[in-house]
Design a protein around this motif. Sequence first.
Motif, PDB file in Angstrom:
ATOM      1  N   VAL A  28     -17.123  28.460 -30.154  1.00 54.17           N
ATOM      2  CA  VAL A  28     -16.246  28.138 -31.037  1.00 54.17           C
ATOM      3  C   VAL A  28     -16.981  28.540 -32.404  1.00 54.17           C
ATOM      4  O   VAL A  28     -17.965  28.471 -32.771  1.00 54.17           O
ATOM      5  N   VAL A  29     -16.154  29.531 -33.037  1.00 51.64           N
ATOM      6  CA  VAL A  29     -16.452  29.935 -34.412  1.00 51.64           C
ATOM      7  C   VAL A  29     -15.689  29.312 -35.563  1.00 51.64           C
ATOM      8  O   VAL A  29     -14.478  29.740 -35.421  1.00 51.64           O
ATOM      9  N   CYS A  30     -16.035  28.833 -36.465  1.00 52.95           N
ATOM     10  CA  CYS A  30     -15.566  28.061 -37.713  1.00 52.95           C
ATOM     11  C   CYS A  30     -15.658  29.099 -38.739  1.00 52.95           C
ATOM     12  O   CYS A  30     -16.771  29.542 -39.207  1.00 52.95           O
ATOM     13  N   LYS A  69      -4.712  37.859 -25.653  1.00 52.64           N
ATOM     14  CA  LYS A  69      -5.622  37.838 -24.222  1.00 52.64           C
ATOM     15  C   LYS A  69      -6.490  39.303 -24.414  1.00 52.64           C
ATOM     16  O   LYS A  69      -6.251  40.106 -24.679  1.00 52.64           O
ATOM     17  N   GLY A  70      -7.714  38.886 -24.220  1.00 51.34           N
ATOM     18  CA  GLY A  70      -8.693  39.730 -24.228  1.00 51.34           C
ATOM     19  C   GLY A  70      -8.877  40.325 -22.907  1.00 51.34           C
ATOM     20  O   GLY A  70      -8.219  39.794 -21.952  1.00 51.34           O
ATOM     21  N   LYS A  71      -9.956  40.866 -22.728  1.00 53.45           N
ATOM     22  CA  LYS A  71     -10.557  41.661 -21.337  1.00 53.45           C
ATOM     23  C   LYS A  71     -10.732  40.601 -20.250  1.00 53.45           C
ATOM     24  O   LYS A  71     -10.361  40.864 -18.959  1.00 53.45           O
ATOM     25  N   GLN A  72     -11.304  39.677 -20.693  1.00 56.01           N
ATOM     26  CA  GLN A  72     -11.900  38.725 -19.750  1.00 56.01           C
ATOM     27  C   GLN A  72     -11.576  37.239 -19.770  1.00 56.01           C
ATOM     28  O   GLN A  72     -11.303  36.461 -18.979  1.00 56.01           O
ATOM     29  N   PHE A  73     -10.892  36.822 -20.992  1.00 54.46           N
ATOM     30  CA  PHE A  73     -10.311  35.428 -21.483  1.00 54.46           C
ATOM     31  C   PHE A  73      -9.454  35.597 -22.692  1.00 54.46           C
ATOM     32  O   PHE A  73      -9.415  36.441 -23.197  1.00 54.46           O
ATOM     33  N   LYS A  74      -8.993  34.190 -22.722  1.00 54.60           N
ATOM     34  CA  LYS A  74      -8.033  34.211 -24.001  1.00 54.60           C
ATOM     35  C   LYS A  74      -8.960  33.935 -25.282  1.00 54.60           C
ATOM     36  O   LYS A  74      -9.949  33.358 -25.240  1.00 54.60           O
ATOM     37  N   ILE A  75      -8.244  34.288 -26.179  1.00 57.45           N
ATOM     38  CA  ILE A  75      -8.984  34.085 -27.671  1.00 57.45           C
ATOM     39  C   ILE A  75      -7.813  33.114 -28.384  1.00 57.45           C
ATOM     40  O   ILE A  75      -6.656  33.571 -28.487  1.00 57.45           O
ATOM     41  N   LYS A  76      -8.388  32.051 -28.905  1.00 54.06           N
ATOM     42  CA  LYS A  76      -7.499  31.292 -29.745  1.00 54.06           C
ATOM     43  C   LYS A  76      -7.777  31.272 -31.200  1.00 54.06           C
ATOM     44  O   LYS A  76      -8.992  31.096 -31.517  1.00 54.06           O
ATOM     45  N   HIS A  77      -7.089  31.323 -31.937  1.00 48.06           N
ATOM     46  CA  HIS A  77      -7.255  31.858 -33.424  1.00 48.06           C
ATOM     47  C   HIS A  77      -6.508  30.919 -34.439  1.00 48.06           C
ATOM     48  O   HIS A  77      -5.118  30.892 -34.510  1.00 48.06           O
ATOM     49  N   PHE A  78      -7.176  29.709 -34.951  1.00 52.36           N
ATOM     50  CA  PHE A  78      -6.452  28.759 -35.743  1.00 52.36           C
ATOM     51  C   PHE A  78      -6.549  28.876 -37.176  1.00 52.36           C
ATOM     52  O   PHE A  78      -7.514  29.644 -37.249  1.00 52.36           O
ATOM     53  N   ASP A  79      -5.514  28.363 -37.918  1.00 54.60           N
ATOM     54  CA  ASP A  79      -5.597  28.397 -39.195  1.00 54.60           C
ATOM     55  C   ASP A  79      -5.353  27.135 -39.858  1.00 54.60           C
ATOM     56  O   ASP A  79      -4.027  26.637 -39.538  1.00 54.60           O
ATOM     57  N   CYS A 102     -11.827  29.767 -23.201  1.00 59.04           N
ATOM     58  CA  CYS A 102     -11.303  30.590 -24.154  1.00 59.04           C
ATOM     59  C   CYS A 102     -12.464  30.647 -25.346  1.00 59.04           C
ATOM     60  O   CYS A 102     -13.415  29.638 -25.396  1.00 59.04           O
ATOM     61  N   ILE A 103     -12.448  31.638 -26.284  1.00 61.25           N
ATOM     62  CA  ILE A 103     -13.145  31.622 -27.451  1.00 61.25           C
ATOM     63  C   ILE A 103     -12.255  31.171 -28.533  1.00 61.25           C
ATOM     64  O   ILE A 103     -10.995  31.652 -28.326  1.00 61.25           O
ATOM     65  N   SER A 104     -12.733  30.137 -29.109  1.00 64.48           N
ATOM     66  CA  SER A 104     -11.731  29.815 -30.544  1.00 64.48           C
ATOM     67  C   SER A 104     -12.297  30.128 -31.755  1.00 64.48           C
ATOM     68  O   SER A 104     -13.551  30.049 -32.074  1.00 64.48           O
ATOM     69  N   PHE A 105     -11.487  30.595 -32.605  1.00 63.23           N
ATOM     70  CA  PHE A 105     -11.809  31.046 -34.000  1.00 63.23           C
ATOM     71  C   PHE A 105     -11.041  30.164 -34.779  1.00 63.23           C
ATOM     72  O   PHE A 105      -9.761  29.877 -34.726  1.00 63.23           O
ATOM     73  N   ILE A 106     -11.696  29.198 -35.843  1.00 62.06           N
ATOM     74  CA  ILE A 106     -10.911  28.259 -36.377  1.00 62.06           C
ATOM     75  C   ILE A 106     -11.044  28.745 -37.986  1.00 62.06           C
ATOM     76  O   ILE A 106     -12.047  28.521 -38.642  1.00 62.06           O
ATOM     77  N   GLU A 107      -9.996  29.076 -39.035  1.00 62.05           N
ATOM     78  CA  GLU A 107      -9.985  29.354 -40.314  1.00 62.05           C
ATOM     79  C   GLU A 107      -9.797  28.155 -40.933  1.00 62.05           C
ATOM     80  O   GLU A 107      -9.128  27.207 -40.351  1.00 62.05           O
TER      81      GLU A 107
END
Length: 150
Positions: A28-30, A69-79, A102-107
Amino acid sequence: MKTFVCKDLTATEEMGRKLGQVLATGDVVCLTGDLGMGKTALVKAASTALGVAAKDVTSPTFSLLNIYKGKQFKIKHFDLYRLNSEEELEDIGFDEELSDECISFIEWSELFSQALPEEYLQVTIKQEGEGRSITLTPYGKHYAEICEKV
């Protein structure tokens, strides 16, 4: 904590690619920073490093959540910018959407800091002259290891 100075958008994108190369499923990346600081540009670069086509990564300002959809898993991008309450956060299923699969990016994560997981990587982007300073602050041992790799 690590701080990088990125003199231009190209340097910000390079920082994003480096970050993307060391992320793994469940991370999780904020992201925090004023409007126009490059949060989405950093997410786009990190996502392309994970196998997402650059054209597919857009700001989720109006949709609140984009899934790539990435090569290996999903990426979720929140705003979270347009949300006004914890009830609205619950309405979009925020807790359920954060996942070990998944990997999560949260703006704009600072708007709902109480809803964040216990461990995550905080990325703070600030104006630095003509460029940006990007500070990585780890919350948890795993994220401290990520900081060392970037």
